[in-house]
Design an enzyme around this catalytic site. Structure first.
Site, PDB file in Angstrom:
ATOM      1  N   ASP A  67       8.540  40.200  15.272  1.00 21.48           N
ATOM      2  CA  ASP A  67       9.676  40.147  15.207  1.00 21.48           C
ATOM      3  C   ASP A  67      10.811  40.223  14.604  1.00 21.48           C
ATOM      4  O   ASP A  67      10.257  39.851  12.671  1.00 21.48           O
ATOM      5  CB  ASP A  67      10.195  37.990  15.323  1.00 21.48           C
ATOM      6  CG  ASP A  67       9.534  37.314  15.600  1.00 21.48           C
ATOM      7  OD1 ASP A  67       9.507  37.456  14.111  1.00 21.48           O
ATOM      8  OD2 ASP A  67       9.987  36.286  15.838  1.00 21.48           O
ATOM      9  N   ASN A 136       9.785  24.537  21.242  1.00 20.08           N
ATOM     10  CA  ASN A 136       9.680  24.463  22.618  1.00 20.08           C
ATOM     11  C   ASN A 136       8.981  25.766  23.292  1.00 20.08           C
ATOM     12  O   ASN A 136       8.970  25.808  24.503  1.00 20.08           O
ATOM     13  CB  ASN A 136      11.464  25.458  22.689  1.00 20.08           C
ATOM     14  CG  ASN A 136      11.681  26.510  22.075  1.00 20.08           C
ATOM     15  OD1 ASN A 136      10.142  27.547  21.076  1.00 20.08           O
ATOM     16  ND2 ASN A 136      12.198  27.186  22.265  1.00 20.08           N
ATOM     17  N   HIS A 138       7.912  28.617  22.068  1.00 21.06           N
ATOM     18  CA  HIS A 138       8.089  29.862  21.835  1.00 21.06           C
ATOM     19  C   HIS A 138       6.740  30.571  21.193  1.00 21.06           C
ATOM     20  O   HIS A 138       6.955  30.044  19.997  1.00 21.06           O
ATOM     21  CB  HIS A 138       8.994  29.717  21.078  1.00 21.06           C
ATOM     22  CG  HIS A 138       9.891  30.088  20.473  1.00 21.06           C
ATOM     23  ND1 HIS A 138      10.980  29.565  19.319  1.00 21.06           N
ATOM     24  CD2 HIS A 138       9.099  29.995  19.077  1.00 21.06           C
ATOM     25  CE1 HIS A 138      10.610  29.578  17.791  1.00 21.06           C
ATOM     26  NE2 HIS A 138       9.595  29.368  17.438  1.00 21.06           N
ATOM     27  N   GLU A 143      11.142  32.886  24.425  1.00 20.21           N
ATOM     28  CA  GLU A 143      12.474  31.613  25.046  1.00 20.21           C
ATOM     29  C   GLU A 143      11.300  31.206  26.468  1.00 20.21           C
ATOM     30  O   GLU A 143      11.346  31.909  26.935  1.00 20.21           O
ATOM     31  CB  GLU A 143      13.260  31.831  24.587  1.00 20.21           C
ATOM     32  CG  GLU A 143      13.357  32.306  22.968  1.00 20.21           C
ATOM     33  CD  GLU A 143      13.358  30.939  22.150  1.00 20.21           C
ATOM     34  OE1 GLU A 143      12.987  30.243  22.442  1.00 20.21           O
ATOM     35  OE2 GLU A 143      14.590  31.487  21.167  1.00 20.21           O
TER      36      GLU A 143
HETATM   37  P1  PGA Z   1       7.354  27.288  11.386  1.00 20.83           P
HETATM   38  O1  PGA Z   1       8.301  28.236  13.038  1.00 20.83           O
HETATM   39  O2  PGA Z   1       7.047  28.099  11.673  1.00 20.83           O
HETATM   40  O3  PGA Z   1       8.798  27.621  10.593  1.00 20.83           O
HETATM   41  O4  PGA Z   1       7.694  25.685  12.184  1.00 20.83           O
HETATM   42  C1  PGA Z   1       7.688  28.799  14.047  1.00 20.83           C
HETATM   43  C2  PGA Z   1       8.046  29.174  14.720  1.00 20.83           C
HETATM   44  O5  PGA Z   1       8.987  29.364  15.524  1.00 20.83           O
HETATM   45  O6  PGA Z   1       7.320  30.303  15.673  1.00 20.83           O
END
Ligand code: PGA
Length: 240
Positions: A67, A136, A138, A143
């Site tokens: 992304d 959450n 995602h 999302e």
């Molecule tokens: P993080 O993010 O590795 O900074 O916890 C993971 C994500 O949001 O996919």
């Protein structure tokens, strides 16, 4: 889903690096799906060391990132292109032309997304996809919602994700509210997937991923339909 529970973050990084390294050793022209976020940083560091020591060669490897924020210029230090260059690509012998990150300034984002899926297909598909997971649920910027997109698309970020990512920006208003992201099918088409999770903030979502049902409210639960997924987490994120 195979689950590997590690003592701590460093061990998670080691386990993940071993799997990525094995892929590249077995298939020198492997197509890797890569993720940003704080979780894979340790793994990228180890891969750079292994490359420096001559244990793995990225010369013929191709990569596709999950992304990119939208709008976001590649040279902005908050862009995912910048993150990948800083944390991995500048430290290994990959051909930068073989690294693909969605263009956060694309004039026609729909075309950019469609072209990205096409490029992945033309490269023969992703051999190994590395994933993180949001608090959450995602994966990439898919999302929680009443439905999920199959293909790479432009999306709005949820409040939870904007809050979680605000730590990287000067102020919360600076966090982009949209992103270009691979869709659920783009991710599930990968031949093998590893998903990394560390820290107690991921405990609830990992518990739901392991023990819960498939639901669009936890996009990561879609991984349950894939036959080759390895969850690598530390003890803090793992809650039986
Ligand atoms: P993080 O993010 O590795 O900074 O916890 C993971 C994500 O949001 O996919």
């Amino acid at each position: 889903m195979r689950v590997i529970v590690c003592e701590n973050y460093d061990e998670v990084s080691k386990e993940a690096a071993k799997i990525v390294a094995s892929e590249v050793i077995l298939k020198p022209n492997a197509v890797l799906g890569l993720a940003t976020g704080s979780t894979p940083v340790g793994m990228y560091k180890l891969l750079a060391e292994m490359n420096k020591n001559g244990e793995i060669d990225f010369k013929d490897v191709k990569s596709f990132n999950l992304d990119e924020y939208y709008p976001m210029s590649a040279d902005n230090d908050q862009s995912y292109r910048y993150f990948m260059n800083e944390n991995l690509f500048n430290h290994i012998n990959i051909d930068i032309n073989n690294t693909h990150v969605l263009n956060g300034l694309a004039k026609d984002p729909e075309k950019e997304c469609a072209d990205f899926d096409k490029m992945i297909d033309e490269a023969g598909g992703i051999d190994l996809q590395v994933l993180g997971i949001g608090q959450n649920g995602h994966i990439a910027f898919n999302e929680p919602d009443s439905f999920l997109y199959a293909n790479t698309h432009i999306t709005d970020l949820t409040e939870s994700t904007i809050n979680a990512n605000a730590r990287f920006f000067e102020k919360i208003e600076d966090v982009p509210t949209q992103a270009l992201t691979m869709g659920i099918a783009s991710i599930l088409k990968a031949k093998r997937i590893i998903i990394l999770a560390t820290g107690s903030s991921k405990k609830e979502v990992i518990n739901d991923l392991i023990n819960g049902e498939i639901s669009t409210n936890n996009p990561a639960s879609m991984l349950k339909v894939h036959k080759d997924v390895i969850l690598i987490c530390d003890k803090e994120a793992y809650d039986k």
